[in-house]
Design a protein around this motif. Structure first.
Motif, PDB file in Angstrom:
ATOM      1  N   THR A 131       0.828  -1.208   0.000  1.00 12.40           N
ATOM      2  CA  THR A 131       0.000   0.000   0.000  1.00 12.40           C
ATOM      3  C   THR A 131       0.861   1.256   0.000  1.00 12.40           C
ATOM      4  O   THR A 131       0.568   2.222  -0.722  1.00 12.40           O
ATOM      5  CB  THR A 131      -0.941   0.013   1.215  1.00 12.40           C
ATOM      6  N   LEU A 173      -5.904  -3.707   5.176  1.00 10.78           N
ATOM      7  CA  LEU A 173      -5.493  -3.298   3.827  1.00 10.78           C
ATOM      8  C   LEU A 173      -5.665  -4.433   2.820  1.00 10.78           C
ATOM      9  O   LEU A 173      -6.013  -4.198   1.662  1.00 10.78           O
ATOM     10  CB  LEU A 173      -4.044  -2.811   3.846  1.00 10.78           C
ATOM     11  N   THR A 229      -8.172  -3.957  -0.358  1.00 12.81           N
ATOM     12  CA  THR A 229      -7.678  -4.146  -1.723  1.00 12.81           C
ATOM     13  C   THR A 229      -8.460  -5.238  -2.440  1.00 12.81           C
ATOM     14  O   THR A 229      -8.824  -5.086  -3.616  1.00 12.81           O
ATOM     15  CB  THR A 229      -6.180  -4.509  -1.706  1.00 12.81           C
TER      16      THR A 229
END
Length: 301
Positions: free
Chosen positions: A129, A235, A239
């Motif tokens: 990220t 995350l 995603t």
């Protein structure tokens, strides 16, 4: 691979090979036998020789294309190394390798820098990220010199898709940062060695170590504990949710390979190039074997 299969594989990329290269990417450990096979293929008109380069189409322009691409690769390599140095400084990045066309000595105006990145366990999605945010904010989302589309973590270094395509990618990786991690990666993927027993292993003497700056070290300390683990999970889910929406046109089987997203792996290959290459090679190989009545075994899915 036989000499024929090797030539056909690289011909998919319009890339003619020398006899030495055909030997290096073949499974036959006898250069003499490979040379005999090449001579037979030439005699039958299956392949063509232009100034010591061999390809399956009667087109000398492919040679000029390759030589120009080789020169461009040599000229652009210092820039790729400079970019890799920047990537290596990011938090939780353990190793950085060059992959794709540039790792095979080719680059053109349509090319980009493909990086294969290994991270610390359970911090893959934080590292990814941060790198993607850097690309979006500071590089205006340009991937030409900053294509970070394949991540794995050190706790699961073995590549699960074990086929000719992935073996070729492993054999041609150029390790730039993280010597110990690279050696561990090669050891974990020893399954790829029999594909190319004649291919020289990459030199490790020039691999640099990943040195972090003060800000990167700070982020590593902040996200080293439970907070970092929780953020990494978040995350990953974020995603995955985005990709499932964006690439819903992909069949589930293709999505699971091209956009593989686990605690240990992150792939962003929406074109599913691996499947396209292996499928087309199988088709082309069988076409040639049948057309010229060669006594070669046919390739199956």
């Amino acid at each position: 691979m036989t000499a024929l299969q090797t030539i056909l594989y690289f011909s998919l990329f319009k890339y003619p090979l020398t006899r030495t290269e055909i030997f290096q990417f073949s499974q036959n450990t006898s250069q003499k036998e490979i040379d005999s096979e090449i001579d037979l293929l030439l005699k039958k008109g299956i392949i063509f020789n232009f100034d010591g380069f061999y390809i399956d189409v009667n087109n000398p322009d492919r040679i000029e294309r390759r030589l120009k691409g080789n020169e461009m690769a040599r000229n652009i390599m210092p820039k790729a190394i400079k970019v890799s140095r920047k990537i290596a400084k990011f938090p939780f990045v353990k190793s950085v390798f060059l992959s794709g066309a540039l790792s095979k000595g080719y680059y053109d105006d349509e090319g980009d820098f493909d990086f294969f990145i290994i991270t610390k366990p359970n911090r893959l999605w934080i590292a990814r990220t941060l790198l993607v945010l850097y690309k979006k904010v500071f590089l205006l989302n340009s991937k030409k010199y900053f294509c970070v589309n394949y991540f794995i973590s050190t706790d699961q270094l073995e590549i699960s898709e074990q086929n000719l395509f992935t073996a070729t990618e492993i054999a041609t990786l150029i390790p730039l940062y993280g010597k110990d991690t690279f050696e561990d990666f090669i050891a974990a993927n020893s399954w790829a060695t029999p594909y190319f027993p004649n291919k020289p292993t990459a030199k490790t003497s020039t691999i640099r170590e990943t040195e972090k700056g003060s800000f990167s070290k700070l982020l590593q300390r902040v996200f080293n504990g439970a907070v970092g683990l929780k953020l990494d999970h978040y995350l990953q889910k974020l995603t995955m949710k985005k990709w499932m929406k964006k690439f819903k046109h992909l069949a589930q089987e293709d999505f699971d390979i091209a956009m593989k997203s686990t605690r240990h792996v992150s792939k962003h290959h929406p074109q599913n190039y691996q499947n396209k290459v292996t499928t087309r090679l199988r088709e082309r190989y069988n076409e040639v074997v049948e057309q010229y009545d060669l006594k070669y075994p046919k390739k199956h899915a």
